[in-house]
Design a protein around this motif. Structure first.
Motif, PDB file in Angstrom:
ATOM      1  N   LYS A 204       0.824  -1.219   0.000  1.00  0.00           N
ATOM      2  CA  LYS A 204       0.000   0.000   0.000  1.00  0.00           C
ATOM      3  C   LYS A 204       0.856   1.267   0.000  1.00  0.00           C
ATOM      4  CE  LYS A 204      -3.394  -2.532   2.759  1.00  0.00           C
ATOM      5  NZ  LYS A 204      -4.063  -2.626   4.080  1.00  0.00           N
ATOM      6  N   HIS A 205       2.147   1.108  -0.238  1.00  0.00           N
ATOM      7  CA  HIS A 205       3.066   2.253  -0.223  1.00  0.00           C
ATOM      8  C   HIS A 205       2.709   3.255  -1.321  1.00  0.00           C
ATOM      9  CE1 HIS A 205       6.922   4.452  -0.266  1.00  0.00           C
ATOM     10  NE2 HIS A 205       7.105   3.949   0.952  1.00  0.00           N
ATOM     11  N   ASP A 206       3.098   4.495  -1.134  1.00  0.00           N
ATOM     12  CA  ASP A 206       2.782   5.550  -2.104  1.00  0.00           C
ATOM     13  C   ASP A 206       3.578   5.415  -3.404  1.00  0.00           C
ATOM     14  OD1 ASP A 206       1.031   6.660  -0.303  1.00  0.00           O
ATOM     15  OD2 ASP A 206       2.499   8.056   0.540  1.00  0.00           O
ATOM     16  N   VAL A 207       4.750   4.805  -3.348  1.00  0.00           N
ATOM     17  CA  VAL A 207       5.625   4.694  -4.522  1.00  0.00           C
ATOM     18  C   VAL A 207       5.319   3.400  -5.277  1.00  0.00           C
ATOM     19  CG1 VAL A 207       8.017   4.555  -5.327  1.00  0.00           C
ATOM     20  CG2 VAL A 207       7.419   6.054  -3.396  1.00  0.00           C
ATOM     21  N   ALA A 208       5.084   3.533  -6.578  1.00  0.00           N
ATOM     22  CA  ALA A 208       4.666   2.393  -7.393  1.00  0.00           C
ATOM     23  C   ALA A 208       5.705   1.271  -7.396  1.00  0.00           C
ATOM     24  CB  ALA A 208       4.397   2.854  -8.820  1.00  0.00           C
ATOM     25  N   GLY A 209       6.983   1.627  -7.435  1.00  0.00           N
ATOM     26  CA  GLY A 209       8.029   0.610  -7.457  1.00  0.00           C
ATOM     27  C   GLY A 209       8.023  -0.260  -6.217  1.00  0.00           C
ATOM     28  N   VAL A 210       7.736   0.336  -5.078  1.00  0.00           N
ATOM     29  CA  VAL A 210       7.655  -0.412  -3.824  1.00  0.00           C
ATOM     30  C   VAL A 210       6.415  -1.306  -3.845  1.00  0.00           C
ATOM     31  CG1 VAL A 210       7.470  -0.241  -1.314  1.00  0.00           C
ATOM     32  CG2 VAL A 210       8.860   1.416  -2.571  1.00  0.00           C
ATOM     33  N   GLN A 211       5.306  -0.761  -4.304  1.00  0.00           N
ATOM     34  CA  GLN A 211       4.081  -1.555  -4.414  1.00  0.00           C
ATOM     35  C   GLN A 211       4.310  -2.801  -5.267  1.00  0.00           C
ATOM     36  OE1 GLN A 211       1.030   0.892  -6.085  1.00  0.00           O
ATOM     37  NE2 GLN A 211       1.010   2.360  -4.388  1.00  0.00           N
ATOM     38  N   ALA A 212       4.908  -2.600  -6.440  1.00  0.00           N
ATOM     39  CA  ALA A 212       5.116  -3.709  -7.371  1.00  0.00           C
ATOM     40  C   ALA A 212       5.984  -4.800  -6.748  1.00  0.00           C
ATOM     41  CB  ALA A 212       5.752  -3.190  -8.658  1.00  0.00           C
ATOM     42  N   SER A 213       7.065  -4.413  -6.084  1.00  0.00           N
ATOM     43  CA  SER A 213       7.974  -5.398  -5.464  1.00  0.00           C
ATOM     44  C   SER A 213       7.280  -6.150  -4.340  1.00  0.00           C
ATOM     45  CB  SER A 213       9.225  -4.688  -4.930  1.00  0.00           C
ATOM     46  OG  SER A 213       9.952  -4.088  -5.973  1.00  0.00           O
ATOM     47  N   ALA A 214       6.498  -5.447  -3.534  1.00  0.00           N
ATOM     48  CA  ALA A 214       5.806  -6.093  -2.417  1.00  0.00           C
ATOM     49  C   ALA A 214       4.727  -7.056  -2.920  1.00  0.00           C
ATOM     50  CB  ALA A 214       5.189  -5.031  -1.510  1.00  0.00           C
ATOM     51  N   ILE A 215       3.990  -6.644  -3.942  1.00  0.00           N
ATOM     52  CA  ILE A 215       2.922  -7.499  -4.471  1.00  0.00           C
ATOM     53  C   ILE A 215       3.509  -8.758  -5.111  1.00  0.00           C
ATOM     54  CG2 ILE A 215       1.126  -7.637  -6.246  1.00  0.00           C
ATOM     55  CD1 ILE A 215       0.632  -4.621  -5.701  1.00  0.00           C
TER      56      ILE A 215
END
Length: 367
Positions: free
Chosen positions: A60-71
């Motif tokens: 749920k992070h604001d930065v898309a790159g972090v979201q993608a890696s976590a998902i």
């Protein structure tokens, strides 16, 4: 190895995972994706719970790159045997994934769709987890992904195949109206998109058509028609093989004459190779077409269709040539030949006399 991970998670790695630097957070997620199921199972419970809570939070992070890696990491974790019966984790991952299938960032959508496909694969055989609301939510997410660009679409279609294969009466209350759009999406995708998308759509159709409930309660003719057209219409032999396999898996269903005509066209097209890279798949395609020929005979034998007899009579030379080529160039098919011979014997008598001469196994041990 477990000691190393425990040391890292109790030290600087946990600090980085809870930090504020997006590149470090993304790298941390990618590192956590490599932990493996065996090591994950041996971690102390507080550490495993910490990992899951952090990954769900970072999705749920604001930065898309972090979201993608976590998902993506969550999509790996749902495949861990130790977590597949954790209903709370499965539901949390479902919500995290479905939240991002409509996001603007394509990389996030790509990872969400990939994780969604994995999630559908895991829950398809777990009735206690695949509740009607969860089934409906997964179907909606897969339909969204299946209308996206090809890199996302392929996993949405993969998910639909898994879900339709697990369809049960309890799902129809909420998801009954969604089934036709799912079948429409499958049939359209089989005939459009990249070869990878079409191959996956054929594979998804094969899974879906194994559902007795789907076959008995819904019209699947559009899907079967699309598979039939792919037998000869696709330039990619792997797509043709996947389509043939899907049709071979359809049982206790009245095949239309269109499928027989498709088989004739497929046999003719199997000798037409415009791209030399497809030559390596020719053998597998021949074997699958042989299997489909036998399957269609079995499924049609009780109906004694005049149309089918007329087709086989008019295309007698084609079938004799095809069977002769397969027998001459393909090894290890003794059981298939015996099975086909038995099928021909039971079918239309004198019409198959020439075919039976080709099929008859000559090895003494098999006579």
């Amino acid at each position: 190895m477990c000691t190393i991970w425990g040391y890292l998670l109790k030290g600087s790695l946990s600090q980085h995972l809870q930090g504020t630097c997006p590149p470090l957070l993304s790298a941390g997620c990618e590192l956590m994706a490599t932990i493996g199921s065996v090591i994950f199972e041996t971690l102390e419970q507080p550490l495993s719970m910490f990992i899951l809570s952090v990954m769900l939070g970072l999705s749920k992070h604001d930065v898309a790159g972090v979201q993608a890696s976590a998902i993506r990491t969550l999509g790996i974790y749902v495949q861990f045997p130790v977590l597949q019966d954790d209903v709370a984790f499965i539901l949390d991952t479902l919500h995290a994934v479905c939240m991002h299938v409509r996001t603007k960032d394509v990389q996030v959508r790509l990872q969400a769709a990939w994780s969604l496909g994995n999630l559908c694969d895991i829950v398809k055989c777990r009735e206690e987890v695949l509740t009607p609301p969860m089934f409906a939510q997964l179907v909606d997410a897969c339909l969204v992904c299946s209308k996206d660009q090809d890199s996302v679409r392929v996993n949405g279609i993969r998910g639909l195949g898994h879900l339709l294969s697990s369809l049960s009466e309890k799902h129809l209350g909420i998801s009954g109206p969604k089934i036709k759009p799912c079948l429409d999406t499958l049939s359209k995708t089989i005939l459009s998109g990249s070869s990878k998308v079409r191959w996956n759509a054929c594979h998804a159709a094969a899974n879906a058509l194994k559902s007795p409930l789907l076959m008995s309660r819904f019209s699947v003719e559009a899907v079967i028609s699309a598979l039939t057209k792919s037998l000869y219409g696709s330039k990619n032999f792997k797509v043709r093989i996947s389509a043939t396999s899907a049709l071979c898996g359809v049982s206790k269903h009245p095949f239309t004459f269109e499928v027989w005509e498709g088989l004739v066209k497929a046999i003719k097209a199997s000798e037409d190779i415009s791209d030399f890279s497809e030559f390596k798949h020719k053998s597998n395609l021949r074997k699958k077409l042989l299997e489909l020929f036998n399957h269609l005979l079995k499924e049609s034998s009780s109906k004694k269709s005049e149309q089918i007899k007329a087709l086989l009579k008019s295309e007698n030379k084609l079938f004799i040539g095809f069977l002769s080529n397969v027998k001459a160039f393909e090894d290890g098919l003794e059981e298939q030949w015996l099975d086909l011979l038995a099928t021909l014997t039971e079918c239309y008598d004198i019409l198959y006399e020439d075919l039976m001469k080709v099929v008859t196994v000559t090895e003494p041990s098999l006579q």
